[in-house]
Scaffold this active site. Structure first.
Site, PDB file in Angstrom:
ATOM      1  N   CYS A 412       0.834  -1.198   0.000  1.00 56.30           N
ATOM      2  CA  CYS A 412       0.000   0.000   0.000  1.00 56.30           C
ATOM      3  C   CYS A 412       0.878   1.260   0.000  1.00 56.30           C
ATOM      4  O   CYS A 412       1.404   1.626  -1.046  1.00 56.30           O
ATOM      5  CB  CYS A 412      -0.963  -0.027   1.185  1.00 56.30           C
ATOM      6  SG  CYS A 412      -2.322   1.169   1.040  1.00 56.30           S
ATOM      7  N   HIS A 544      -3.401  -5.000  -0.072  1.00 56.93           N
ATOM      8  CA  HIS A 544      -2.856  -5.570   1.171  1.00 56.93           C
ATOM      9  C   HIS A 544      -2.874  -7.099   1.077  1.00 56.93           C
ATOM     10  O   HIS A 544      -3.848  -7.738   1.501  1.00 56.93           O
ATOM     11  CB  HIS A 544      -3.687  -5.119   2.374  1.00 56.93           C
ATOM     12  CG  HIS A 544      -3.500  -3.690   2.755  1.00 56.93           C
ATOM     13  ND1 HIS A 544      -2.640  -3.291   3.748  1.00 56.93           N
ATOM     14  CD2 HIS A 544      -4.051  -2.557   2.250  1.00 56.93           C
ATOM     15  CE1 HIS A 544      -2.684  -1.968   3.870  1.00 56.93           C
ATOM     16  NE2 HIS A 544      -3.525  -1.503   2.966  1.00 56.93           N
ATOM     17  N   GLU A 546      -1.476  -9.234   2.829  1.00 53.51           N
ATOM     18  CA  GLU A 546      -1.431  -9.907   4.132  1.00 53.51           C
ATOM     19  C   GLU A 546      -2.813 -10.318   4.621  1.00 53.51           C
ATOM     20  O   GLU A 546      -2.941 -11.218   5.465  1.00 53.51           O
ATOM     21  CB  GLU A 546      -0.760  -9.016   5.184  1.00 53.51           C
ATOM     22  CG  GLU A 546      -1.547  -7.786   5.615  1.00 53.51           C
ATOM     23  CD  GLU A 546      -1.295  -6.567   4.752  1.00 53.51           C
ATOM     24  OE1 GLU A 546      -1.560  -5.445   5.217  1.00 53.51           O
ATOM     25  OE2 GLU A 546      -0.843  -6.736   3.598  1.00 53.51           O
TER      26      GLU A 546
END
Length: 588
Positions: A412, A544, A546
């Site tokens: 990001c 993102h 993750e």
């Protein structure tokens, strides 16, 4: 006539202190039920007045987790998705703000037909209706109605703001019936004094408060630094009115991945099966077999976490590094990737502002320590964030990674940092900056997205799962990150941002070696993935990654970072088997 399937509900409450580990207990319990072949979903109740977690500071409340539908929710929902491998929605996070808004909207429409609207029954009924509706909504890939819904009740028993939810659950146990309601109470057994004696009084008092509110625990999960001493389980059983078999020691383990193993060894599956009559549920043999396979994989994963593996150091250059929960999903993504390449992750937290020249004047010790950590790392990760503080330090970290060929992953803001650094130092534009921090800068490398609301903060970013298409270019076809994704044409990842790369600079940046190999599938004008040519691993994503990591299926960008940082990337891409010792093989 066939009977309608009744979902079982497991409520997880907490006592004595906040942050006691209810989320991990709830996630671990759900995982164990999945190993039986049951379909499990989860709900997190947060008793704060915010509508969602989107406007909360990570330093105040930890990470804001983003769901596929764009819901900005508590970080515990990230644990649920990772442990249970489900896809949740914003409705799986209940807040006081959401409940009150729903009830007030109904009152304004006249739905209550002139009645006085009160906490009981209107607020408590709204809570029960919400739990029952979401608890029966399919969240698994099979699309089956959940057999079990686990409801984590945030806060601590006795808190004023939790009172309506406690009362709602007291009523709910009668709505769904005794065989469909189970309460797990997570409490603390502290170790006090030089001799290290375990004390049960805090748990006794917490259970007494809970019973005074009309709820009796079926299971006690007691957090402690050490396993129960002799007689502690029996003492808790006597004074908390549960059998010894219903009292569980949840002591500190080698890792959180061992908590499900610890609970299973103490017999929690037997207790839940008996309490909720789980043996009466009909589960197809193929689903039971999937559960057995899941448990075998989980045990192997936890075993790897406990082994003495070679360390790989990753420097996390962020602005919320004083609270690790601010980056909860990032930490999990790194752990998952590391264990799947037979490495132990060592996180080196670097406060980005300490890398800046101003820190040299203000606190030389912190400045030199920060640079020492950065220079000693095997790889560098620059995560997301908001606000100008630390931005120039992140730019310096990206420059170090590029010039010294250190594996780099930007997430990001980390992508925007890499773009600003390249614009300044590769494209000869020293005035390049982000319009987020310098609205009238000479060269806006990062600009505000035109469709975003500038006036309203909550829920107005580009949020949720969106498709990214790999480009039909030589750079994209040869892309390392595309290979790590399995050579697919398109990926779906979750986003949370207001700013994007300025399309006017893309041609110059690509000519300088910064290739945007992935762009949004809708317009092709929004830069999503960049990769630097002639670098061991320099990748950044506007999304993102993750948020979609799983213990047994790590996120590809993080997997690439760990492979590159541990010197195994080329072997992996060549299809070679990664090993460490005779008994260890890469499991993906």
């Amino acid at each position: 006539m066939a009977s309608t399937k009744q979902t079982k509900y497991i409520i997880v409450s907490g006592g004595v202190i906040s942050g006691i580990g209810k989320g991990i207990i709830a996630s671990s319990t759900g995982l164990l039920l999945k190993t039986l072949g049951l379909t499990v979903t989860s709900i997190k109740i947060d008793p704060y007045l915010n509508i969602d977690a989107g406007t909360l500071s990570p330093l105040d409340h930890g990470e804001v987790f983003v769901l596929d539908d764009g819901g900005e929710v508590d970080l515990d929902l990230g644990n649920y998705e990772r442990y249970l491998n489900v896809t949740l929605t914003r409705d799986n996070n209940i807040t006081t703000g959401k409940i009150y808004r729903e009830v007030i909207d109904k009152e304004r429409r006249g739905d209550y037909l002139g009645k006085t609207v009160q906490v009981v029954p209107h607020i408590t009924n709204a809570i029960q209706d919400w739990v029952e509706r979401v608890g029966t909504t399919p969240t698994s890939e099979h699309g089956r109605t959940p057999d079990v819904c686990i409801v984590e009740l945030g806060g601590t028993v006795g808190d004023i703001e939790s009172a309506p939810f406690i009362e709602a659950m007291r009523q709910f146990q009668f709505r769904v019936g005794h065989d469909n309601f189970c309460l797990i109470h997570v409490s603390l057994v502290p170790v006090v004094g030089a001799v290290g004696e375990q004390k049960t009084k805090p748990t006794q008092a917490s259970v007494r408060d809970l019973r005074g509110l009309g709820l009796s625990p079926d299971i006690l999960a007691c957090r402690s630094a050490q396993p129960f001493e002799d007689g502690i389980r029996e003492k808790l059983s006597m004074f908390c009115q549960v059998s010894p078999q219903q009292v569980f020691s949840v002591h500190d383990c080698e890792s959180l991945y061992h908590i499900p193993i610890l609970l299973r060894q103490q017999g929690i599956i037997d207790v839940l099966t008996d309490r909720l009559k789980l043996g009466q549920l009909s589960i197809p043999p193929a689903i039971v077999a999937e559960g057995d396979q899941l448990w075998a994989q989980w045990r192997e994963f936890a075993r790897r976490r406990a082994r003495d593996l070679e360390e790989t150091t990753i420097a996390v250059v962020g602005k919320y590094t004083y609270l690790a929960d601010s980056y909860a999903s990032l930490v999990k993504a790194l752990e998952h990737a590391a264990l799947n390449v037979n490495r132990k992750i060592k996180l080196s937290w670097v406060e980005a502002s300490n890398l800046e020249e101003a820190a040299m004047q203000k606190d030389p010790l912190k400045y030199h320590e920060a640079w020492q950590r950065l220079c000693a790392a095997d790889g560098i990760l620059v995560p997301g964030g908001f606000g100008e503080r630390g931005f120039e330090g992140m730019v310096l970290a990206a420059k170090w990674a590029r010039e010294h060929r250190v594996p780099y992953l930007g997430v990001c803001l980390g992508l925007q940092v890499a773009v600003v650094e390249a614009a300044r130092n590769l494209c000869g534009k020293p005035g390049a900056h982000s319009a987020e921090f310098r609205e009238g800068c000479e060269t806006p490398a990062i600009i505000f997205m035109p469709e975003i609301d500038r006036a309203t903060m909550g829920g107005t970013m580009r949020l949720g799962s969106r498709p990214t298409r790999f480009q039909d270019t030589d750079a994209a076809r040869a892309s390392t990150i595309r290979k790590l994704y399995g050579g697919v044409d398109e990926v779906h990842e979750r986003h949370r941002h207001r700013y994007e790369v300025n399309p006017a600079l893309v041609a110059e940046l690509e000519a300088a070696g910064l290739h945007f190999v992935g762009r949004d599938s809708e317009t092709g004008e929004r830069m999503e993935i960049l990769e630097m040519a002639n670098h061991p691993y320099f990748v950044a994503a506007q999304y993102h990654p993750e948020y979609l990591t799983r213990p047994l299926s790590p996120s590809p960008p993080f997997l690439g970072l760990l492979l590159a940082a541990s010197g195994q990337l080329d072997a992996y891409l060549a299809g070679e088997e990664l090993t460490r010792g005779a008994d260890t093989k890469l499991m993906l």
